[in-house]
Structures are given as C-alpha cells and as structure tokens.
Design an enzyme around this catalytic site. Structure first.
Site, PDB file in Angstrom:
ATOM      1  N   ASP A 272       0.822  -1.214   0.000  1.00  0.00           N
ATOM      2  CA  ASP A 272       0.000   0.000   0.000  1.00  0.00           C
ATOM      3  C   ASP A 272       0.857   1.266   0.000  1.00  0.00           C
ATOM      4  O   ASP A 272       0.672   2.179   0.805  1.00  0.00           O
ATOM      5  CB  ASP A 272      -0.975   0.015   1.181  1.00  0.00           C
ATOM      6  CG  ASP A 272      -2.216  -0.827   0.917  1.00  0.00           C
ATOM      7  OD1 ASP A 272      -2.178  -1.651  -0.012  1.00  0.00           O
ATOM      8  OD2 ASP A 272      -3.215  -0.659   1.641  1.00  0.00           O
ATOM      9  N   HIS A 430      -2.038  -2.578   6.822  1.00  0.00           N
ATOM     10  CA  HIS A 430      -3.402  -2.646   6.293  1.00  0.00           C
ATOM     11  C   HIS A 430      -4.438  -1.851   7.076  1.00  0.00           C
ATOM     12  O   HIS A 430      -5.528  -1.612   6.574  1.00  0.00           O
ATOM     13  CB  HIS A 430      -3.806  -4.123   6.215  1.00  0.00           C
ATOM     14  CG  HIS A 430      -5.014  -4.441   5.386  1.00  0.00           C
ATOM     15  ND1 HIS A 430      -5.281  -3.835   4.174  1.00  0.00           N
ATOM     16  CD2 HIS A 430      -6.021  -5.334   5.581  1.00  0.00           C
ATOM     17  CE1 HIS A 430      -6.400  -4.343   3.669  1.00  0.00           C
ATOM     18  NE2 HIS A 430      -6.867  -5.244   4.509  1.00  0.00           N
TER      19      HIS A 430
END
Length: 501
Positions: A272, A430
């Site tokens: 990410d 996350h």
C-alpha cells in the site's frame, strides 16, 4: 420513553461532534450507546458514516441496512450504503441504491456525483474487457526504448539503460546512481516529473528484479540458517514500514528520521505505497529506484492497493495517466503483479500486508507456492487475497470482515499458525493505528502503519518496526513513531474524479 429518546439523541449529538472533528472511533462509541438505548435509523446511518471514514465498509453496509429496515424511506442510509458498496468495488449494488435516492431527489449533488463515478468505472471496465489481450502478455516486453525520446528540457543526472536479447529472452537493466536518486528526490520536491523514458525504464528494470524474487522472500541476520539468505555482517537494523499511501514527504521523513538504506540498514515496505495520497507516482518511483540501487538491502511486499481494481477507485491509475500517460500505469500494474506477497525474516517473523487465512491447514509453504509470473492480478479468494486483505479481531475464531472483503481472525488463529510454523510473531499493516502501531494477540501479532495523519484527516501517528540482533544472535523488536511533516497544498486523490470514500 421520551426521557430515553432524549438521552439517545444527546449521545447522537456527541457522536456528531466527534465525527466533525475526525474522531471516528469515538463517534462510533457514542452512536453505539445511542443505538443501545433506542434503535433509530439516524443513529445507524450516522454510525455507518463513521465506519466509512474508518474504512470498515462491511460494518457500514450493515448499519445502513439496519437504518433502511427501520425506515425504508430514509434516503441518506441508501446513499451511505451505496458509498460503502462502491468502496469495496460492488458497483452493481451501489448503483441500485443510488438510483433509489435519485428517484426521490433527482438533483441531489452527492448522489449524482456518485452515480456518474459508478457509470464511468463500469464503462471503463467494460471497455477494457472488450479490448483486453491475454493478461499473461507483457506490455513491458514490448517497450522500445530507442523510440522513446528524452525530453529536451531534462537537465538531471543521466540514466544508463541497457537492453539485451529479444522477445521473451529480452533483459533490461538500468545503472542507477546515488546522484540520480538524490536528483530525482529534488525534482519531485520541485514539482517536476521524471522524463518518460526514465519512468518506463525504472518500472521495467524493477519488474525484472521482482520477477526473480520468490513469492515468499526469506532473509535474516546470519546464523547459518540454510533456508534463508543471510544478510551481510554489516547490517545492523531491519526496518519494517507499513502503509505509506502516496505520502511522499512522510516517506522521505522516514529515511531522514531513522536512517538511509544501505549496507548497514535494510528496509522492508509492507505494501500500500500507492493510492489515496497525491504523490503515489513519486513514492513508487522512489521505492523502485531504491530497490534497483540496493537490491539486497531494500524489499517490497505487495498490498491490496497494488492491484488494478483498487487503483481505478483510489487514485493511482488516474494520477499515472495525468502525470505520465495510460501506458505507464499498465507497466506499473505488471510490476505490481511481480511483487512478492510476504517476507520471512530470520525464519521467525512473517511479514505480510493483510493477515492470516480462512483455513488452519495453510502454511508458509502455501505462500512459497504462489505463482505470480506470468503476469496476473490476485484472485478474489484464496491465499493471495487473504494475505492482502484479512484483519485481526479480539475474539477467538474467525468472522466476516468488517471491510466486507476477506475475513477477520482471532488470537487463537494467530497462536496456532505461529506454533505450527515455528514463528515468534506476525507483522502486518493494512489498518490505521492511532499510535502508529499495536501489539495484538498476546504479542504474537503486530500491526504497523506508516502514513501519519492518513489522508490529511485521521490525526494518527506513523510508526516503523525495527529488528536488531543481539550478541546472543536473538532478534529484538523496537518501535519508532513519528508525526506528519508539511507538504505542498495538494489534497489526497487530487488527480481523480473518484470520491475516495
């Protein structure tokens, strides 16, 4: 009864105040108390909004549905459910709810905007399917670097590009220098882009490196473990970073605060690194260049946002197109498909973006067996999806995900996996943690998040995890936290029409 409603309304009002101040978890607490006193569609709908801000889209859908069940005419709940289903890429359900809102209030600006975004993405997906070639084919292999001209106004350090062989045997390498890296960083700080020739070359060369790594990368401090690659004796620290989401200036601050990549300092970025923030291209180029410059001291895991479906909604695809063109995004997509899914450090610490599995029978070997090449997007179920998407929960066992994708797993699941795979702990990312990190599941699971003041709204700290090696050849864990640093006044997802919910 009136007194009970008054107390519930007062709690709702407190929740609203917390929501306005971006204290989303506190807002959820107040709305939950109000619901406990007297269920009301407004309370459920408001809690859905707070859950959307927390990216708990599955919980938001459940709350909006509860509001609709209590009052089928409550349009705000339909809109919020549409926002949440859109966020987890369920476009058909989102469109149905938006149509209900627009059938009653056809000029509602938020619903009109969301409907247009849904239609745009549905059309884009249909068009891409119509013209799609076999996803195993390589766009990167087709790049003709001799035909890509260097811009006349480029005045930075040179980038030597070497191409050997043809077709499937073609190999590409670039000669990245420390001077080039520093000038790249300065260009980005000055608001400038890379020459397209360099942009394509860096992505293509990084893809070659990623392809040659295993789906489960294994390395550690040297203690004669034949299952892993031993780091040189010069390495003193391994730093693990969580989500950075295009927050370029905060990524630079990580290196400035905790040390640069090099023979004494290994870094692992745990997925990410794109989407949300408006410097996702800059972050990706920085991390890819570091991988080329220090292939044995710098590592990247794939996150759920290094995927086409997420990039369409959360900004990276549109940012790529705006800054460099659609073809570069296609090359980035191919390079993301080559990224490892997890890293095992010292045979003791498993690092992945999301979390554990829906099946206790899964082991480290199942990660090793993942086939990333030829070029492919992660499937919607199975080991790859769960490595990217799952989250921990406090209670034992497993349950449906609060996100609406994947599952949640309890401390007993973590304990059994660690015991059967001889692990000390799992390190994952996350999820935002207000303190930057959290030790969970009796210390067997660590969440680290490295995007401080996420999306310029959350007010959270960022954190990194440092692993060092003591004289007894034992791993030691240390946590470092940091605040956001100033950045140019460009809002998150500045280059896309998507709502970024």
């Amino acid at each position: 009864m009136t007194d009970l409603k008054s107390k519930a309304d007062a709690l709702k009002d407190k929740g609203n105040q917390e929501l306005k101040q971006n204290h989303f978890e506190k807002a959820v607490e107040f709305y939950t108390e109000a619901i406990g006193l007297k269920p009301n569609p407004i309370y459920y709908s408001n809690r859905a909004q707070a859950q959307i801000k927390l990216e708990n889209y599955g919980l938001a859908i459940a709350d909006a549905t509860s509001a609709i069940e209590l009052d089928p005419s409550y349009l705000k709940a339909y809109y919020r459910r549409a926002v949440a289903t859109f966020a987890i890429l369920d476009y058909k359900k989102a469109k149905l709810d938006v149509k209900i809102v627009l059938s009653k209030v056809p000029n509602d600006p938020n619903s009109k905007k969301l409907a247009a975004e849904i239609d745009q993405i549905i059309k884009k997906i249909a068009f891409e399917r119509a013209i799609a070639v076999d996803e195993k084919e390589s766009v990167i292999q087709e790049l003709d670097f001799n035909a890509i001209q260097l811009e006349n106004d480029y005045d930075g350090a040179p980038l030597e590009i070497e191409v050997t062989g043809k077709g499937q045997d073609r190999q590409l390498s670039v000669d990245v220098t420390q001077e080039y890296l520093q000038q790249m960083i300065q260009r980005f700080k000055n608001g400038k882009k890379l020459p397209k020739k360099h942009a394509f070359a860096l992505v293509a060369a990084a893809n070659e490196v990623f392809k040659n790594e295993n789906s489960l990368v294994e390395f550690g401090f040297d203690r004669n473990n034949s299952q892993e690659e031993a780091l040189p004796d010069t390495v003193k620290t391994i730093t693990i970073c969580g989500d950075t989401h295009g927050q370029f200036y905060d990524v630079l601050n990580i290196f400035e605060s905790f040390g640069n990549v090099g023979p004494d300092h290994v870094y692992l970025f745990n997925g990410d690194f794109v989407d949300r923030g408006s410097w996702s291209c800059e972050v990706a180029f920085l991390l890819f260049t570091l991988k080329l410059l220090y292939p044995k001291f710098f590592y990247l895991n794939r996150g759920n946002h290094e995927t086409n479906s997420m990039n369409k909604v959360y900004g990276f695809e549109d940012e790529c197109k705006y800054k460099y063109g659609e073809r570069l995004f296609t090359c980035f997509s191919e390079a993301f498909n080559s990224l490892p899914y997890a890293t095992l450090i010292g045979q003791e610490y498993l690092v992945m973006h999301g979390g554990l599995f829906s099946d206790d029978k899964k082991t480290l070997q199942d990660i090793r067996n993942i086939k990333r090449v030829p070029n492919r997007q992660p499937p919607n179920e199975g080991v790859e999806m769960e490595l990217l998407w799952t989250d921990p929960q406090v209670m034992p066992g497993r349950s449906p995900s609060k996100r609406g994708v994947g599952i949640q797993f309890g401390p007993d699941i973590t304990y059994r996996f660690c015991r059967s795979n001889n692990l000390k702990a799992i390190i994952r990312s996350h999820e935002v943690r207000m303190g930057g990190y959290e030790e969970e599941h009796d210390g067997k699971l660590i969440t680290v998040f490295s995007a401080p003041n996420y999306c310029d709204t959350q007010g959270n700290l960022g954190a990194v995890v440092n692993l060092t090696f003591d004289e007894k050849k034992e791993y030691k864990i240390d946590f470092k936290t940091f605040k956001e640093v100033p950045h140019p006044d460009i809002k998150p997802m500045a280059y896309t029409n998507s709502g970024g919910f």
